[in-house]
Design a protein around this motif. Structure first.
Motif, short mmCIF file in Angstrom:
data_model
loop_
_atom_site.label_atom_id
_atom_site.label_comp_id
_atom_site.label_asym_id
_atom_site.label_seq_id
_atom_site.Cartn_x
_atom_site.Cartn_y
_atom_site.Cartn_z
N VAL A 95 10.06 5.45 -6.20
CA VAL A 95 8.87 4.84 -6.40
C VAL A 95 8.46 4.93 -7.83
CG1 VAL A 95 6.33 4.66 -5.64
CG2 VAL A 95 8.28 5.41 -3.98
N LEU A 96 8.40 3.71 -8.51
CA LEU A 96 7.89 3.61 -9.95
C LEU A 96 6.40 3.33 -9.83
CD1 LEU A 96 8.50 3.77 -12.84
CD2 LEU A 96 9.00 1.01 -12.70
N VAL A 151 5.47 4.13 2.08
CA VAL A 151 5.28 2.95 1.46
C VAL A 151 5.25 2.09 2.38
CG1 VAL A 151 6.49 1.31 -0.25
CG2 VAL A 151 6.91 3.64 -0.61
N VAL A 152 4.45 1.06 2.24
CA VAL A 152 3.89 -0.04 3.24
C VAL A 152 4.39 -1.46 2.51
CG1 VAL A 152 2.32 -0.89 4.83
CG2 VAL A 152 2.37 1.17 4.53
N THR A 198 9.32 6.00 4.84
CA THR A 198 8.96 7.30 4.57
C THR A 198 10.15 8.33 3.78
OG1 THR A 198 9.45 8.01 6.74
CG2 THR A 198 7.46 7.35 6.23
N GLY A 199 11.05 7.63 3.18
CA GLY A 199 12.15 8.44 2.43
C GLY A 199 13.44 7.83 2.56
N ALA A 258 1.00 -1.33 0.13
CA ALA A 258 -0.01 0.19 0.07
C ALA A 258 0.85 1.00 -0.01
CB ALA A 258 -0.95 -0.10 0.95
N ILE A 259 0.32 2.30 -0.71
CA ILE A 259 0.96 3.71 -0.50
C ILE A 259 0.02 4.55 0.06
CG2 ILE A 259 1.94 5.53 -1.97
CD1 ILE A 259 3.33 3.16 -2.31
N ALA A 260 0.51 5.11 1.42
CA ALA A 260 -0.34 6.10 2.11
C ALA A 260 -0.31 7.49 1.37
CB ALA A 260 -0.08 6.22 3.54
N ALA A 261 -1.21 7.95 0.93
CA ALA A 261 -1.20 9.36 0.45
C ALA A 261 -1.12 10.50 1.37
CB ALA A 261 -2.39 9.64 -0.43
#
Length: 541
Positions: A299-300, A216-217, A275-276, A208-211
């Protein structure tokens, strides 16, 4: 053993399926593993009492987020604000080129489990370009060495026995390797570790990606994804737009459902929230990238037709594999049903939803039995049966994927009112001698298959109705085909006309209620509620 394949034509697919059916024992391990997952789910069900509420939340999240380009833009902005480099690839080829460019100058990359990289055939491309790709997940590494197709999203090698793995490893390491699972695990762990030490870059997927948080999870059990994400130069996250959810809370809900449904466990061993890039500010409070982790995190997002897809529902999939466990077709033929990275009916649906009819046909468009078992267990409630039917209608209208057997079955429905190519009068044989009236308020509809193949079922159904005081009528050899098979073969006009004619017959017989023991007939007669409403006749199963 199932082997990787590219999209096949209908005749080629039939040959592949024939081989899979003939070698059904090759998937005994897969079926046994599926049973183990179900048993573990039962054991742990009490530890996740809010399961239904979590599923409902997931469905609402997916409905709100999938295809929402504003939320995708928010996620990209948040990720970039946290120091990620973000690339959006329009299609698979653009994604492969971008990753190749990111790996310029390297001859080795290690990667963890990622269905998206399988979808775009990333490993094959990189290997062809001279970059060695080493899968670090044990199951994926086994599948990579065996040259076969994965059979489950989180258990790619669960079809292989320890004996088969032992022989595979003995050949790979050129020395005897025992069948002891601990020995098999140790020897491959050591080999994978030797590659991780040498690698400068790693590739992972994302659950998942938290907007909101720009996070990035990544969920995993073996610890390999953590190691792939912590290499000194670069961590490349390959994902898709539909993985974006509003917040970390939503992301955790996805991961909890995915873990329980795919393994039966309540929580995975590792849940990484990235987170980075790695950095330190311990020297004069200046920020320096790349302390204990990568200097860069890329992140692609692989679009590949997703944002423009007319039917977004296939993208609600979280890759738990529940549909595979309960799919009768998949349990017989295995991964020949599905597309690269997306096994079973969801693979067909994902291809077809993006207008790729040839790929949908090659993935097994007509292997789906339309039973709906997948939807019953899907946490996102994806209606695969409905989507598959729409693709079949479209391919049939364009003349694609037609087989002589399909033509023969449809002709039989038109000429004999059954798909079995037998004279119509045979359908009434089971009821001869029972003294059933042809007219009545309660009408028993036996259907083609029950009448011709399971006559005893029809007789018992009548006895049961009679015992309940229903006094059922039956049309005998005048009973028509309900059109179920025609609809499943994509001939919507024939299916609808047969349903309409059936209700004409019901009205002529004075029926107010039609009872059928056949689930296919029940589904077909209820598929057009406006017809039933117009005739004022209730259909019950």
């Amino acid at each position: 053993m199932p082997s990787p394949r590219k999209a096949a034509g209908p005749k080629d697919l039939r040959a592949v399926v024939d081989r899979a059916v003939a070698d059904r024992a090759a998937l005994d391990g897969m079926r046994m593993s599926f049973s183990t997952i179900v048993d573990r789910q039962r054991e742990n069900a009490g530890r996740i009492p809010d399961l239904d509420a979590r599923k409902e939340r997931l469905r609402k999240t997916k409905e709100a987020c999938v295809g929402d380009e504003e939320m995708l833009a928010q996620a990209i902005a948040s990720l970039r604000g946290n120091g990620f480099r973000v690339i959006v690839a329009k299609d698979a080829e653009a994604a492969r080129r971008a990753i190749r460019e990111e790996l310029r100058g390297l001859d080795l990359v290690v990667k963890s489990k990622s269905n998206v990289t399988k979808e775009i055939r990333l490993a094959e491309m990189l290997e062809a370009e001279g970059i060695q790709v080493v899968e670090t997940d044990l199951g994926d590494r086994i599948v990579q060495l065996a040259g076969c197709a994965p059979v489950h999203p989180t258990g790619p090698a669960c079809h292989m026995t320890r004996g088969e793995i032992s022989r595979l490893f003995s050949k790979h390491f050129d020395r005897p390797v025992s069948e002891d699972p601990m020995e098999l695990t140790r020897i491959m762990r050591d080999e994978i570790a030797s590659y991780i030490v040498k690698a400068r870059a790693g590739i992972t997927g994302a659950n998942a990606i938290a907007a909101n948080e720009g996070a990035v999870v990544i969920v995993h059990n073996e610890g390999n994804a953590s190691k792939c994400s912590m290499l000194p130069d670069k961590h490349i996250v390959v994902t898709t737009p539909e993985k974006v959810v509003p917040s970390l809370d939503d992301a955790v809900n996805v991961t909890k459902l995915q873990t329980y449904l795919s393994t039966g466990k309540i929580v995975s061993s590792y849940i990484n929230v990235v987170t980075g890039p790695s950095y330190t500010a311990d020297i004069e409070k200046q920020v320096y990238a790349g302390m204990h982790g990568p200097k860069e995190v890329v992140v692609l997002f692989v679009d590949d037709g997703r944002l423009e897809a007319g039917d977004k529902e296939p993208q609600y999939c979280i890759g738990c594999g529940m549909c595979l466990i309960h799919c009768p077709a998949y349990n017989v033929v295995g991964p020949v049903f599905g597309s690269p990275g997306h096994m079973g009916g969801i693979g067909v649906l994902l291809e077809g939803s993006r207008g790729r009819d040839d790929e949908a046909l090659g993935a097994g468009l007509y292997l789906c039995t339309s039973c709906g078992a997948c939807t019953e267990v899907c946490p996102s409630r994806i209606d695969t049966k409905k989507g598959v039917a729409a693709i079949r209608r479209r391919t049939r209208a364009s003349g694609k994927g037609l087989l002589p057997e399909h033509t023969a079955v449809l002709s039989s429905i038109r000429n004999y009112e059954n798909p079995w190519q037998v004279p119509r009068k045979q359908k009434g044989k089971w009821s001869s001698g029972l003294g059933l009236p042809r007219k009545g308020e309660v009408l028993y509809f036996s259907g083609c298959s029950t009448s011709l193949l399971f006559a005893e079922t029809a007789s018992r159904a009548v006895r049961l109705l009679t015992a309940c005081g229903a006094e059922p009528a039956h049309l005998g050899e005048a009973e028509r085909c309900c059109g179920s098979v025609a609809r499943k073969l994509g001939d919507e006009n024939l299916a609808r006309s047969r349903a309409e004619q059936c209700f004409e017959d019901f009205r002529a017989a004075g029926a107010k209620q039609v009872v059928t023991s056949c689930p296919g007939c029940s589904s077909a007669l209820k598929h057009y509620p406006e017809i039933a409403d117009r005739y004022g006749i209730e259909v019950q199963h």
